[in-house]
Motif scaffolding. Sequence first.
Motif, PDB file in Angstrom:
ATOM      1  N   PHE A 235      43.670  47.758  30.422  1.00 22.15           N
ATOM      2  CA  PHE A 235      43.483  47.606  31.434  1.00 22.15           C
ATOM      3  C   PHE A 235      42.857  46.221  32.777  1.00 22.15           C
ATOM      4  N   VAL A 236      44.048  46.467  33.653  1.00 21.59           N
ATOM      5  CA  VAL A 236      44.169  45.364  34.515  1.00 21.59           C
ATOM      6  C   VAL A 236      43.415  45.325  35.473  1.00 21.59           C
ATOM      7  N   ALA A 237      42.363  44.875  36.253  1.00 18.56           N
ATOM      8  CA  ALA A 237      41.322  45.570  37.229  1.00 18.56           C
ATOM      9  C   ALA A 237      41.164  44.740  37.989  1.00 18.56           C
ATOM     10  N   VAL A 238      41.599  44.396  38.883  1.00 21.76           N
ATOM     11  CA  VAL A 238      41.518  43.818  39.868  1.00 21.76           C
ATOM     12  C   VAL A 238      40.548  44.049  41.028  1.00 21.76           C
ATOM     13  N   ARG A 239      39.322  43.025  41.254  1.00 23.45           N
ATOM     14  CA  ARG A 239      38.413  42.857  42.551  1.00 23.45           C
ATOM     15  C   ARG A 239      39.072  42.887  43.931  1.00 23.45           C
ATOM     16  N   PRO A 240      39.017  43.690  44.323  1.00 22.14           N
ATOM     17  CA  PRO A 240      39.893  43.396  45.954  1.00 22.14           C
ATOM     18  C   PRO A 240      38.986  42.630  46.968  1.00 22.14           C
ATOM     19  N   THR A 241      39.733  41.467  47.475  1.00 24.06           N
ATOM     20  CA  THR A 241      38.998  41.054  48.309  1.00 24.06           C
ATOM     21  C   THR A 241      38.099  41.113  49.446  1.00 24.06           C
TER      22      THR A 241
END
Length: 241
Positions: A235-241
């Motif tokens: 699971f690739v989880a990006v934290r938004p800017t």
Amino acid sequence: MRLYEELATWFHLLTRPEDYVEEAGRYRRLILAACPDARTLLELGAGGGNNASHLKGHFACTLSDVSPQMLTVSRRLNPECEHVLGDMRTMRLGRTFDAVFVHDAIVYLTTAGELSDAIKTASVHTRPGGVALFVPDYTRETFSGDGIDTGGHDGGDGRSLRYLEWTHDPDPHDTTYEVDYAVLLREPGRPSRAVHDHHVEGLFPEHMWLTLLEQAGFRATVDHGQEPSSPQPAFVAVRPT
């Protein structure tokens, strides 16, 4: 769990760092695809440091684990890395990283609440624009039921370990499965001995993972591993800017 406490000094005869070259390469590629400028990495549940032994050439690694014995094992393998004693459900370091990595230690969380807590820990340690990568052994969709694996290695100190790993799911309708290890240990000057270790591990459907990641503020996708050395869902989880 005896493998991570009284048997911790045998860990690299159970699973060797050199066996993780291709697997760690996949995780590095996923992290950099999501966050190309990633330089710092926090691993939650780093265990004996096998993945870190390959990732540390690309990232400045901080390695955490709930087991002091396993941190000692990892320090010997990765002396240049920072090591921190902590529980992935509750740990707070007061700083953020470009990437947070959680490998198969996540399977020891057996309820949705515990999984949510670990995801929140990853979120508070991931900088805006950074990425958290979660790699459980299975989701409910990828779990194939009962299975057996065997392995083990010989050490340069005369010790040897062999194991049989038996995975089974007594209740397909709950969020756990069970793994039994039968481990044979040999060391110079002592009779061989056998150890049994029983593990209860978490098993969650993909949609639950994605929902909990979204609730923690991540934008998440799933990479379904196609490589024989690393078939686990990631699971690739990006934290938004």
